[in-house]
Enzyme design. Structure first.
Site, PDB file in Angstrom:
ATOM      1  N   ASP A 213      -0.101  -9.042  -9.156  1.00  0.00           N
ATOM      2  CA  ASP A 213      -1.288  -9.035 -10.031  1.00  0.00           C
ATOM      3  C   ASP A 213      -1.473  -7.706 -10.747  1.00  0.00           C
ATOM      4  O   ASP A 213      -1.608  -7.661 -11.974  1.00  0.00           O
ATOM      5  CB  ASP A 213      -2.567  -9.303  -9.208  1.00  0.00           C
ATOM      6  CG  ASP A 213      -2.661 -10.742  -8.728  1.00  0.00           C
ATOM      7  OD1 ASP A 213      -1.987 -11.607  -9.316  1.00  0.00           O
ATOM      8  OD2 ASP A 213      -3.408 -10.988  -7.761  1.00  0.00           O
TER       9      ASP A 213
ATOM     10  N   SER B 107      -3.262 -15.084   1.874  1.00  0.00           N
ATOM     11  CA  SER B 107      -3.675 -13.888   1.145  1.00  0.00           C
ATOM     12  C   SER B 107      -4.183 -12.899   2.186  1.00  0.00           C
ATOM     13  O   SER B 107      -5.092 -13.216   2.957  1.00  0.00           O
ATOM     14  CB  SER B 107      -4.793 -14.266   0.168  1.00  0.00           C
ATOM     15  OG  SER B 107      -5.503 -13.112  -0.191  1.00  0.00           O
TER      16      SER B 107
HETATM   17  N1  ARG Z   1     -13.790 -12.196   2.954  1.00  0.00           N
HETATM   18  C1  ARG Z   1     -13.512 -10.867   3.300  1.00  0.00           C
HETATM   19  C2  ARG Z   1     -14.448  -9.915   2.619  1.00  0.00           C
HETATM   20  O1  ARG Z   1     -15.084 -10.309   1.712  1.00  0.00           O
HETATM   21  C3  ARG Z   1     -12.067 -10.515   3.091  1.00  0.00           C
HETATM   22  C4  ARG Z   1     -11.612 -10.415   1.703  1.00  0.00           C
HETATM   23  C5  ARG Z   1     -10.150 -10.202   1.653  1.00  0.00           C
HETATM   24  N2  ARG Z   1      -9.747  -9.681   0.417  1.00  0.00           N
HETATM   25  C6  ARG Z   1      -8.540  -9.880  -0.100  1.00  0.00           C
HETATM   26  N3  ARG Z   1      -8.290  -9.263  -1.225  1.00  0.00           N
HETATM   27  N4  ARG Z   1      -7.648 -10.658   0.444  1.00  0.00           N
HETATM   28  O2  ARG Z   1     -14.565  -8.774   2.966  1.00  0.00           O
END
Ligand code: ARG
Length: 396
Positions: A13, A174
């Site tokens: 990205d 992810s």
């Molecule tokens: N849901 C979690 C948060 O908001 C994790 C986010 C993960 N981010 C990522 N770029 N994969 O803190």
């Protein structure tokens, strides 16, 4: 030429974003990468950013700053979003925002950019962070703007433009990882009925492989800071890394959570935070030895609110700052040792001691040496229950 400072991870990205920002807006692109977990090869990262079109690359090792200024206040606050998530990702974002702003000032850039998607919390945290520090900077979010709808289209774009992309196989999930923990989402995890498969986990061993023999760890705190692990003094960064290994081997710190995102949706998240889980529990336990009931009960309310502020991206805000001051006020008393037992995925407090303990064995004992004055109990109870005495004719 106008400059834009881009938070660059080295992934597909942000590599495409370098080229895209140049072509779309004609800006000079300066990349910034922060190491707050594993330290990858700076040379490769720099080469990749330059090949994508960056004019300059800042790569900064910010682990120390991360644990000192972001992890420590959250640890002291016992911050767990919705009671579970220790917020490794959430805590990293204000740090990135801060450095993006610093570099933009240094470079005289009017623009900053990030590679967050339009559906997550991270865009909120980075952008609110930036605007709280300098609202005159203009923020660009290529992933919300550009024409690529799929990963395949991005790969195609990268190929056409000779943008080098990592050869590593794309994970099924992810992930976002740093020293305080990892967030794992997407793929099969999007089905909340499906148990997370073992291949989703990174920092913890499967329970089936954990030793049947429990392990004990002791953590020494001095004025709120964890300063020694199993009696050995070490820097906080080293302590967290060592404890991640030890507790990870016992499958400590896994969380599977349906979470309420800032942007309104619910998402299913899987987390691991082996060291964080042990440290927050240990600090909490030590405080429960030291502080009085009213302080402790009030602190629980603060913890919940504090976690919300961090999660919502409201790091550089007056309320968060005031809460930090409240929480820090009495940390100088938080000295002592907590003994934890790690037993097949379970974390059990096995012992605690503190020179500042309010806990008094002679007051608590049911054996000899009792110093508690039982004669005052009767009068105390009379007055305590007085407002509630039911007498004939009383309606409530
Ligand atoms: N849901 C979690 C948060 O908001 C994790 C986010 C993960 N981010 C990522 N770029 N994969 O803190």
């Amino acid at each position: 030429m106008d400059k834009v400072v881009l938070a660059y991870s080295g992934g597909l990205d942000t590599s495409c974003a370098v080229k895209w920002l140049k072509d779309r807006y004609g800006y000079e692109v300066i990349c910034f990468s922060a190491f707050i977990g594993e330290v990858s090869d700076k040379k490769i990262l720099e080469k990749r950013a330059k090949a994508a079109g960056a004019s300059k690359v800042y790569i900064m090792d910010l682990k120390e700053e991360f644990v000192k200024d972001f992890v420590t206040p959250a640890l002291w606050a016992h911050a767990r979003y919705e009671g579970k998530y220790l917020m490794a990702t959430s805590l990293g974002r204000p740090l990135i925002a801060k450095h993006l702003v610093d570099i933009a000032h240094k470079e005289g850039a009017k623009y900053v950019a990030h590679g967050c998607t339009g559906k997550g919390n991270d865009q909120v945290r980075i952008e609110v962070g930036i605007r709280s520090l300098d609202a005159s900077l203009k923020i660009l979010a290529p992933l919300r703007e550009w024409e690529f709808a799929t990963r395949e289209e991005e790969i195609e774009y990268a190929k056409e433009n000779n943008i080098p992309i990592a050869a590593t196989k794309k994970s099924l999930y992810s992930i976002d990882k740093n020293i305080w923990g990892i967030a794992i989402e997407a793929g099969i995890l999007e089905d909340p009925w499906v148990e997370p498969p073992e291949d989703a986990f990174v920092m913890t061993k499967p329970l089936s492989e954990v030793s049947a023999k429990p392990a004990y760890v002791t953590i020494d705190f001095e004025k709120g800071h964890a300063v020694a692990l199993n009696g050995k003094k070490m820097k906080f960064v080293d302590l967290i890394e060592k404890l991640n290994e030890i507790a990870g081997d016992y499958c400590i710190g896994r969380v599977d959570q349906i979470e309420n995102r800032v942007v309104g949706i619910k998402s299913r998240e899987v987390y691991e935070a082996p060291a964080g889980t042990v440290l927050v529990a240990a600090h909490e336990e030590l405080e429960s030895m030291i502080f009085d009931r009213e302080y402790l009960h009030y602190k629980r309310l603060i913890s919940e609110r504090y976690a919300e502020l961090v999660y919502y991206g409201l790091w550089f805000t007056p309320l968060k700052e005031a809460m930090d001051a409240f929480i820090a006020l009495h940390q100088d008393k938080v000295t002592g040792t907590i003994k934890m037992k790690l037993d097949k995925g379970n974390l059990i407090v096995a012992g605690r001691k503190s020179p500042h303990a309010l806990y008094s064995e002679s007051l608590a004992t049911y054996s000899t040496g009792d110093t508690f004055d039982r004669t005052s109990a009767e009068g105390f109870i009379k007055l305590w229950g007085l407002p509630y005495e039911k007498t004939l004719g009383r309606k409530i």
